[in-house]
Write a protein that holds these residues in place. Sequence first.
Motif: not given
Length: 177
Positions: A144-160
């Motif tokens: 659950l925490s991996e998924s939440v952190v992944g969703a929070l990092l999504w804008p950074i992943v998209t930008w990169i």
Amino acid sequence: MAATTRGQPHKQVLQPARAVFIWGSLVAGLALDLLPWGRTPLVPDFLAMVLVFWNIHQPRRVGMAAAFLFGLLMDVHDGALFGEHALAYTLLSYGAIALHRRILWFPAPGQGLYVLPLLLVAQLASAVVRLWVGGSSPYWWAGLSESVVGALLWPIVTWILLAPQRRSLNRDETRPL
């Protein structure tokens, strides 16, 4: 300064994604997952995030077959039941491909709200497979925490991952776009 239309920022025209960059980013996501993180709960599944990104932005170039093959590689690395990650990544890719047109309507932080359930479904699929074969899943909260952190990092992943495709902001009069 970007032009605005009715309060909406101007969307930048992107160059085509190069196959070398797409597959290189997938291998980089795999390499990040191969690092010895252990059961650290706040480390997201980088390969899953890169797979979701490319399934949303380039669904014809990176599909469910690539997700299945990378899942098998993760199964071999983790010593997991053969096919556990493959099933999870295939379900993840199917969901991303099915929703890719809808997800692209939103800015990156809004896309994270769609990516969160996709990542949760992948974690749930892995947990169900482990429980089904008689294994235990004491780390359900880590998924659950991996998924939440992944969703929070999504804008950074998209930008990169979109960075190499962006055109320069300085307009060149000799180019049509």
